[in-house]
Design an enzyme around this catalytic site. Sequence first.
Site, mmCIF file in Angstrom:
data_model
loop_
_atom_site.group_PDB
_atom_site.id
_atom_site.type_symbol
_atom_site.label_atom_id
_atom_site.label_comp_id
_atom_site.label_asym_id
_atom_site.label_seq_id
_atom_site.Cartn_x
_atom_site.Cartn_y
_atom_site.Cartn_z
ATOM 1 N N THR A 183 50.913 7.242 8.634
ATOM 2 C CA THR A 183 49.552 6.888 9.054
ATOM 3 C C THR A 183 48.578 8.059 8.882
ATOM 4 O OG1 THR A 183 50.744 5.721 10.818
ATOM 5 C CG2 THR A 183 48.338 5.706 10.937
ATOM 6 N N TYR B 186 55.838 5.400 1.576
ATOM 7 C CA TYR B 186 55.683 6.833 1.850
ATOM 8 C C TYR B 186 56.421 7.634 0.780
ATOM 9 C CZ TYR B 186 56.100 11.222 4.529
ATOM 10 O OH TYR B 186 56.052 12.532 4.940
ATOM 11 N N HIS C 146 48.300 -0.747 13.903
ATOM 12 C CA HIS C 146 49.760 -0.899 13.837
ATOM 13 C C HIS C 146 50.137 -2.373 14.035
ATOM 14 C CE1 HIS C 146 50.634 3.304 13.597
ATOM 15 N NE2 HIS C 146 50.304 3.610 14.828
HETATM 16 N N1 LIG Z 1 49.871 15.299 4.839
HETATM 17 C C1 LIG Z 1 51.082 14.757 4.996
HETATM 18 N N2 LIG Z 1 51.911 14.630 3.944
HETATM 19 C C2 LIG Z 1 53.135 14.068 4.104
HETATM 20 N N3 LIG Z 1 53.635 13.611 5.287
HETATM 21 C C3 LIG Z 1 52.834 13.729 6.359
HETATM 22 C C4 LIG Z 1 51.530 14.292 6.273
HETATM 23 N N4 LIG Z 1 50.987 14.258 7.528
HETATM 24 C C5 LIG Z 1 51.915 13.730 8.344
HETATM 25 N N5 LIG Z 1 53.032 13.408 7.652
HETATM 26 C C6 LIG Z 1 54.300 12.892 8.196
HETATM 27 O O1 LIG Z 1 54.128 11.574 8.698
HETATM 28 C C7 LIG Z 1 55.001 11.393 9.815
HETATM 29 C C8 LIG Z 1 54.191 10.903 11.006
HETATM 30 O O2 LIG Z 1 53.857 9.569 10.777
HETATM 31 P P1 LIG Z 1 52.496 8.944 11.258
HETATM 32 O O3 LIG Z 1 51.363 9.761 10.790
HETATM 33 O O4 LIG Z 1 52.545 7.507 10.841
HETATM 34 O O5 LIG Z 1 52.612 9.061 12.854
HETATM 35 S S1 LIG Z 1 51.690 8.289 13.924
HETATM 36 O O6 LIG Z 1 52.098 6.859 13.890
HETATM 37 O O7 LIG Z 1 50.272 8.484 13.587
HETATM 38 O O8 LIG Z 1 52.026 8.926 15.216
HETATM 39 C C9 LIG Z 1 55.670 12.719 10.115
HETATM 40 O O9 LIG Z 1 56.966 12.657 9.512
HETATM 41 P P2 LIG Z 1 58.219 13.525 10.041
HETATM 42 O O10 LIG Z 1 57.932 14.957 9.639
HETATM 43 O O11 LIG Z 1 59.396 12.941 9.320
HETATM 44 O O12 LIG Z 1 58.267 13.356 11.520
HETATM 45 C C10 LIG Z 1 54.758 13.707 9.398
HETATM 46 O O13 LIG Z 1 55.436 14.864 8.996
#
Ligand SMILES: Nc1ncnc2c1ncn2[C@@H]1O[C@H](COP(=O)(O)OS(=O)(=O)O)[C@@H](OP(=O)(O)O)[C@H]1O
Length: 264
Positions: free
Chosen positions: A77, A225, A137
């Site tokens: 997200t 993703y 969501h």
């Molecule tokens: N810029 C960027 N690039 C790649 N991945 C990223 C980025 N920002 C957030 N994330 C990863 O997204 C995971 C969090 O998911 P969400 O953003 O959907 O969380 S939430 O629902 O808003 O709380 C969480 O994954 P995990 O590290 O596996 O926990 C974040 O690391």
Amino acid sequence: MASSYVPVYLGDEILTQETRDLLSSLPSEKGWLVSQMYQYEGSWHTKAMLQGIVNCQKHFEANDSDIILATIPKSGTTWLKALLFALIHRNKFPVCGNHPLLATNPHPLVPYLEGDYCVSPDVNFFKLPSPRLMQTHLSHHSLPVSIKSSSCKIVYCCRNPKDVFVSLWHFGKKLAPEETTDYPIEKAVEAFCNGKFIGGPFWDHVLEYWYASLENPNKVFFVTYEGLKKHTGDMVKRMAEFLGCGFTEEEEVSKIVKLCSFES
Ligand SMILES: Nc1ncnc2c1ncn2[C@@H]1O[C@H](COP(=O)(O)OS(=O)(=O)O)[C@@H](OP(=O)(O)O)[C@H]1O
């Protein structure tokens, strides 16, 4: 903690009598990460989220130009919020040193529909720059009617459920340690697989948007993703085309990818 998960913990004081009556008629269970969750239209929510969902379903009016980002929590997200914000507002906010994303977390820049509706039915999304970008969501079948009946666009991001679970597990331990102490990981995996977590069941959520994207590819764009990780530039270009703001220069794409990376 910046996350679209935070409003789930708001207290009972925000509940209207109508929502209290509704809650008493719904199946409920002690949940993983939350003390109690309620099944509404097939998905599991906290009391506070239910208030937001009911308000949102009743009061949100989509515009044809709106863009809705839909995910199950922990599916990307935050990243998609940043990428879509940078993409659609790139004329207003060219990628440079004072870009809003370099000073502000993506969450406040892109409102959370049912999250913002938790506290009041009078949410004013009209101050948002056009096109309005908002996040949800909600399951596809629970979206406010106007999102489905208008010409607004939906971008859906799905992530490997094993990684969604692990992400949620670590996040939950930080956000709600008192709710997780009596929840061993084995029990949490079981709850997740049975769809009993906030926003679940996982597969129903993903498949509804997947089928909606097959049925109406001009309305729903389905991205993973993992695909986004592997081919970020290409996927961003495809999203731009889908949203009617395709790229003319290669350079711009890589700037946006870099702006929205962990490093930036
Ligand atoms: N810029 C960027 N690039 C790649 N991945 C990223 C980025 N920002 C957030 N994330 C990863 O997204 C995971 C969090 O998911 P969400 O953003 O959907 O969380 S939430 O629902 O808003 O709380 C969480 O994954 P995990 O590290 O596996 O926990 C974040 O690391």
